[in-house]
Design an enzyme around this catalytic site. Sequence first.
Site, PDB file in Angstrom:
ATOM      1  NE  ARG A 217      -2.751 -26.085 103.763  1.00 27.38           N
ATOM      2  CZ  ARG A 217      -1.477 -25.374 103.665  1.00 27.38           C
ATOM      3  NH1 ARG A 217      -1.057 -25.787 102.264  1.00 27.38           N
ATOM      4  NH2 ARG A 217      -0.873 -24.894 104.388  1.00 27.38           N
TER       5      ARG A 217
ATOM      6  CG  HIS B  66       0.595 -20.391 106.365  1.00 27.40           C
ATOM      7  ND1 HIS B  66      -0.541 -21.096 106.366  1.00 27.40           N
ATOM      8  CD2 HIS B  66       1.457 -21.339 107.139  1.00 27.40           C
ATOM      9  CE1 HIS B  66      -0.317 -22.481 106.674  1.00 27.40           C
ATOM     10  NE2 HIS B  66       0.823 -22.354 107.126  1.00 27.40           N
TER      11      HIS B  66
END
Length: 507
Positions: A309, A286
């Site tokens: 995000r 990740h």
Amino acid sequence: MRRPWQKLVYLVVGVLLLSMLKNAFQSIWYRRSVTTVANKLPVVVVGSGLAGLTASNELAQRYHIPVVLIDKENAMGGNSIKASSGINGVDTTTQHSLNIKDSVDNFLLDTVKSAKNRGDPQLMKKLARDSKSAIGWLQDTFGIKLDALAQLGGHSKPRTHRSNGKLPPGFEIVSTLSKNLEKLATENSSLVKIVLNSKVIKINKENDKIKGVIYQDNTGKVHEINTSNVIFTTGGFGYSKEMLKQYAPHLIHLPTTNGKQTTGDGQRLLQDLGADLLDMDQIQVHPTGFIDPQDRNNNWKFLAAEALRGLGGILLHPVTGERFVNELETRDNVTMAIQNYCPQENNRALLVMSDKVYENYKNNMDFYLYKNLIKKTTIAEMVKSFNLQATPSEMVDILKKYSNNKDNDEFNRSLIINSFDVTSLNEKTELFVGEITPVVHFTMGGVKIDENAKVLNKDNNPLVNGLYAAGEVSGGVHGSNRLGGSSLLECVVFGRAAAKHISLNWN
Ligand SMILES: Cc1cc2nc3c(=O)[nH]c(=O)nc-3n(C[C@H](O)[C@H](O)[C@H](O)COP(=O)(O)OP(=O)(O)OC[C@H]3O[C@@H](n4cnc5c(N)ncnc54)[C@H](O)[C@@H]3O)c2cc1C
Ligand SMILES: *[C@@H]1O[C@H](CO)[C@@H](O)[C@H](O)[C@H]1NC(C)=O
Ligand SMILES: *[C@@H]1O[C@H](CO)[C@@H](O)[C@H](O)[C@H]1NC(C)=O
Ligand SMILES: *[C@@H]1O[C@H](CO)[C@@H](O)[C@H](O)[C@H]1NC(C)=O
Ligand SMILES: *[C@@H]1O[C@H](CO)[C@@H](O)[C@H](O)[C@H]1NC(C)=O
């Protein structure tokens, strides 16, 4: 005189009748053969993350089949309880009410693209097709709202569900399902038993049947449960340096978001039994694990949820202060960008969010603030405290450029929401910032299964009657890269599939 077309009709009717007879005969024969092997020993579910909780709830509540749920930890939930972005679904009531036009085909296309020719397309198809009923099941059976959506990296539509309100999705879903199971266990202890602090160490089989499960409690005492059906829901192996060394040695130096129980026990036990493993070297790094400023070198990292995000966070180079990637590309691509463009030593980037992101994700953001993983600061202070090469006014320009070009992003980011208000942006504008680094997060590979979650051998046949696996322990659903939100979904879809298949053979 009969006409030729009449002959044809007789022929067609005849063939239809024959095939109906054959089906009827087969189903009678099938029922009989099933009845002879059926018995009332409880199903054993190994692992109490979302896959195990889904299977256990379905077995006990929907099918009234007795179940024993075993976990080696002292509390239920595994990694599932930490999930912070949400769970995918298409064509759901939430998508309808928020006017999102999406389809099984869109979702499947995104999944297959992300999988890059690995994995099992049949399993991906099932994942996408059953996503609507998976979300519906959580909403209708358990009253979980799942009324908000985010669009995560690699997805063409907002389809990752979470609930508006205080609770992160993993915690909300897992605590609701585990409470329900505890309630069933209290009401009827022969229907549901929950056994914690107990590590499964062996599966006994005889010929083509499961016989029992051996586990060790936390005093070291060994126990046996007789059973004909076992569902493995033991999760991934992201915490095991030993298994990373075997399958992906280049990753053993990265920190991880996975809990210490995530050691691939299921993959190993099932492999010993003859199960086939696939894509074990496909490990999701990740891009964004939080670096805790007070504990920079800890091997365990708190995840900076992808929703940060998705809801508008951007990544900045930790030296120049410039953007360097489309933050909404798939996880592997964003990770690659951080590893290639940011300093190799002490690899990291800055995650920056506007006050609008804060408002949209307030409860999570408050938690990150409370943990000191992000801080609220001004643009000028950020430049100073991270010693950026960009001056405060250059930093303002960088943020303006991003916020201004909504349809024409320099990195082709397609979804620009909650960006900065360009008319008021200046050196004193407040924003939220944290430091992130790539982390081992999810193991795509695992035990080969079919659409009923039955464990397969190397010849693609069910390894032994009554043996199932669901959730991260299985492989093939994500190929070489899992999309955010598809792991909780896989737990629900294949946990339910295993329970259903057992119920069909239960009589
Ligand atoms: C921080 C974080 C955030 C995430 N966010 C998301 C998200 O937003 N959306 C999403 O889709 N996915 C997310 N994921 C991924 C997802 O949470 C997991 O992949 C998924 O929950 C795995 O569920 P599971 O039921 O297969 O296993 P787990 O939830 O990991 O549960 C496995 C259980 O098995 C038990 N166990 C293991 N071995 C044994 C044994 N030998 N005997 C007895 N018990 C055993 C463990 O103790 C554990 O409780 C996230 C993961 C992390 C780490
Ligand atoms: C408890 O569960 C068992 C197993 O399914 C079932 O046989 C029994 O009837 C249940 N008892 C009650 C009181 O519902
Ligand atoms: C399991 O079954 C065997 C016989 O097959 C029996 O001897 C044993 O007592 C059973 N164990 C339990 C815990 O019920
Ligand atoms: C990821 O990068 C590869 C290779 O650079 C590219 O082909 C692919 O389209 C990228 N994925 C996304 C979702 O942008
Ligand atoms: C953005 O997309 C355009 C058109 O597809 C392409 O030419 C350009 O290289 C892309 N830019 C980046 C940074 O990927």
